[in-house]
Design a protein around this motif. Structure first.
Motif, PDB file in Angstrom:
ATOM      1  N   GLN A 169     -18.740  14.019 -43.137  1.00  0.00           N
ATOM      2  CA  GLN A 169     -17.732  13.907 -42.139  1.00  0.00           C
ATOM      3  C   GLN A 169     -17.356  15.147 -41.365  1.00  0.00           C
ATOM      4  O   GLN A 169     -16.881  15.263 -40.330  1.00  0.00           O
ATOM      5  N   ASP A 175     -24.777  13.650 -36.453  1.00  0.00           N
ATOM      6  CA  ASP A 175     -24.449  12.102 -36.602  1.00  0.00           C
ATOM      7  C   ASP A 175     -25.655  11.518 -37.530  1.00  0.00           C
ATOM      8  O   ASP A 175     -26.596  11.591 -37.378  1.00  0.00           O
ATOM      9  N   ASP A 254     -17.220   5.584 -43.769  1.00  0.00           N
ATOM     10  CA  ASP A 254     -16.212   4.620 -43.509  1.00  0.00           C
ATOM     11  C   ASP A 254     -16.724   3.275 -43.247  1.00  0.00           C
ATOM     12  O   ASP A 254     -16.489   2.804 -42.048  1.00  0.00           O
ATOM     13  N   ASN A 286     -18.090   2.865 -35.024  1.00  0.00           N
ATOM     14  CA  ASN A 286     -16.725   2.720 -34.953  1.00  0.00           C
ATOM     15  C   ASN A 286     -16.385   4.020 -34.153  1.00  0.00           C
ATOM     16  O   ASN A 286     -17.054   4.835 -33.763  1.00  0.00           O
ATOM     17  N   GLU A 287     -14.866   4.273 -34.191  1.00  0.00           N
ATOM     18  CA  GLU A 287     -14.243   5.451 -33.348  1.00  0.00           C
ATOM     19  C   GLU A 287     -14.716   6.715 -34.223  1.00  0.00           C
ATOM     20  O   GLU A 287     -14.496   7.798 -33.704  1.00  0.00           O
ATOM     21  N   LYS A 288     -15.449   6.780 -35.333  1.00  0.00           N
ATOM     22  CA  LYS A 288     -15.747   8.134 -35.957  1.00  0.00           C
ATOM     23  C   LYS A 288     -17.135   8.426 -35.915  1.00  0.00           C
ATOM     24  O   LYS A 288     -17.492   9.430 -36.093  1.00  0.00           O
ATOM     25  N   ARG A 289     -17.804   7.330 -35.749  1.00  0.00           N
ATOM     26  CA  ARG A 289     -19.387   7.444 -35.940  1.00  0.00           C
ATOM     27  C   ARG A 289     -20.104   6.338 -35.192  1.00  0.00           C
ATOM     28  O   ARG A 289     -19.726   5.321 -34.705  1.00  0.00           O
TER      29      ARG A 289
END
Length: 425
Positions: A169, A175, A254, A286-289
């Motif tokens: 994270q 990525d 996530d 998603n918004e994180k990856r």
């Protein structure tokens, strides 16, 4: 389960609803009062769970096999004993705050739902249930009734798992676009069962069979352990280890529900689980990856062999845009090694677990949800089940809101199973 409760328990599924993360427990007792816990399945893995809960108040044991339950009965002789969980609830419902289910996979659902619909907090061994529909029903019911839950993915409490999540994270390898996870096992395809044996006097075989429509005669080739490699009762090594190992990428990235599932392996046997198989899950961004492809296999994947990484004792490789991270439950390595010679680990952001069982106890008392509560581990267990569905019924696009294997009716038949008379819902 009566019609009213069944409709209520499945309403969220029918409507395609997801109601967010698990809320805090509705347990009203004081922080100093012991929790009254009933344990269903107290032999084998169940005995470990009994010991894990023994600091609280053990009020009932239930097991269909008196011999296998013997250690628990001897260690805690004052705890009332039952062979049928329904009778246990009939006699002791008002004395029970929480329930631990440690039975074979095919008998997770019914005692779990009896507990949840009576507002009992629930700890259930992995996988959460025997099929996708059961898993979603348990997950949604626990959330609706605001109960504290924990799936038996005990390795989640290990410190190394937390460090892996922090590194992924923090973007240490950039990525992550792909993950390879595996279990190094060739177990499966047990010898055919050609005869039955006399049922031991200490075993209630009818209750052991529970809801399954496959009414075989007793044999020690099924009970007490080899059931795991028969589709009617178990979920193979994917169900056995998938919830432990895939916990690593699910937590770090996530992950929730895949949108497409594919699988390959040896010719499918209608009764027995395979010695090897490979599955592939596609997860949307998603918004994180960004979007992620997750590979799961029984047997080391070709990717690890081609890279010639030393992954002895490890079970997962994260493939990032700036490098790779290989890990297991207790160790982790960064590759290429020379690229990370001066590497400094990111700051610790995930606190240590107070203990896997203690997390559940704290949640029951109104604290934070346990780390493997069903809102997190329900989708994880579903994904494990979907891998088996794709292997047995072919690949499909997965509609997680309606529980549909789009365009594949053969696979759809495996999402939910029939129950024999007396166990219908």
């Amino acid at each position: 389960m009566n019609r009213r409760d069944a409709i209520k328990a499945t309403a969220a599924i029918s409507a395609g609803l997801y109601l967010g993360t698990q809320t805090q427990s509705n347990f009203a007792n004081s922080a100093n009062e012991k929790i009254n816990i009933a344990c269903i399945g107290v032999g084998g893995r169940g005995f470990s769970n009994v010991n894990g809960c023994s600091k609280e108040n053990l009020v009932a044991f239930c097991d269909v096999d008196e011999n296998r339950a013997g250690k628990a009965y001897e260690k805690f002789p004052g705890v009332p004993q039952f062979s049928d969980f329904r009778k246990m609830f009939d006699e002791m419902e008002n004395e029970i705050d929480a329930v631990v289910v440690s039975t074979p996979d095919h008998t997770h659902f019914h005692p779990s739902m009896w507990a949840l619909l009576r507002d009992k907090h629930l700890y259930c061994e992995k996988p959460l249930a025997h099929n996708v529909w059961e898993t979603r029903t348990i997950t949604d019911t626990a959330r609706e009734r605001v109960l504290a839950t924990q799936l038996g993915a005990q390795r989640h409490a290990k410190q190394n798992m937390r460090r892996v999540v922090e590194e992924i994270q923090a973007g240490v390898i950039g990525d992550v676009l792909e993950v390879y996870s595996w279990v190094g096992s060739s177990r499966g395809m047990p010898s055919p069962i050609t005869s039955s044996q006399p049922v031991p006097d200490t075993l209630d075989w009818n209750l052991w069979l529970g809801p399954t429509t496959a009414e075989r005669g007793y044999t020690d080739k099924l009970c007490p352990y080899e059931w795991r490699f028969w589709w009617d009762y178990g979920t193979g090594e994917t169900g056995n280890w998938g919830c432990h190992i895939l916990d690593i990428p699910f937590w770090a990235l996530d992950l929730k529900y895949p949108t497409q599932v594919e699988a390959s392996g040896p010719e499918v046997d209608p009764e027995r689980t395979p010695k090897s198989m490979t599955t592939q899950f596609e997860f949307p961004a998603n918004e994180k990856r960004p979007a992620v492809t997750l590979h799961w296999s029984q047997g080391k994947p070709e990717f690890a062999e081609k890279k010639k990484y030393d992954v002895k004792g490890l079970n997962t490789i994260f493939v990032g845009t700036k490098g790779n991270l290989a890990c297991g439950f207790d160790n982790r390595k960064l590759f290429p090694a020379d690229q990370f010679e001066d590497y400094k680990a990111p700051e610790k952001t995930i606190p240590d677990s107070p203990g896997f069982y203690q997390e559940w106890f704290n949640a029951i008392r109104g604290g934070e949800p346990a780390s493997c509560n069903f809102d997190y581990t329900g989708p994880l267990s579903e994904t494990v089940m979907l891998g088996n569905v794709a292997y047995r019924g072919g690949g499909f696009v997965w509609d997680s809101q309606t529980l549909k294997t789009v365009g594949n009716e053969q696979a759809q038949q495996l999402i939910r199973e029939d129950y024999r008379k007396g166990w219908d819902i």
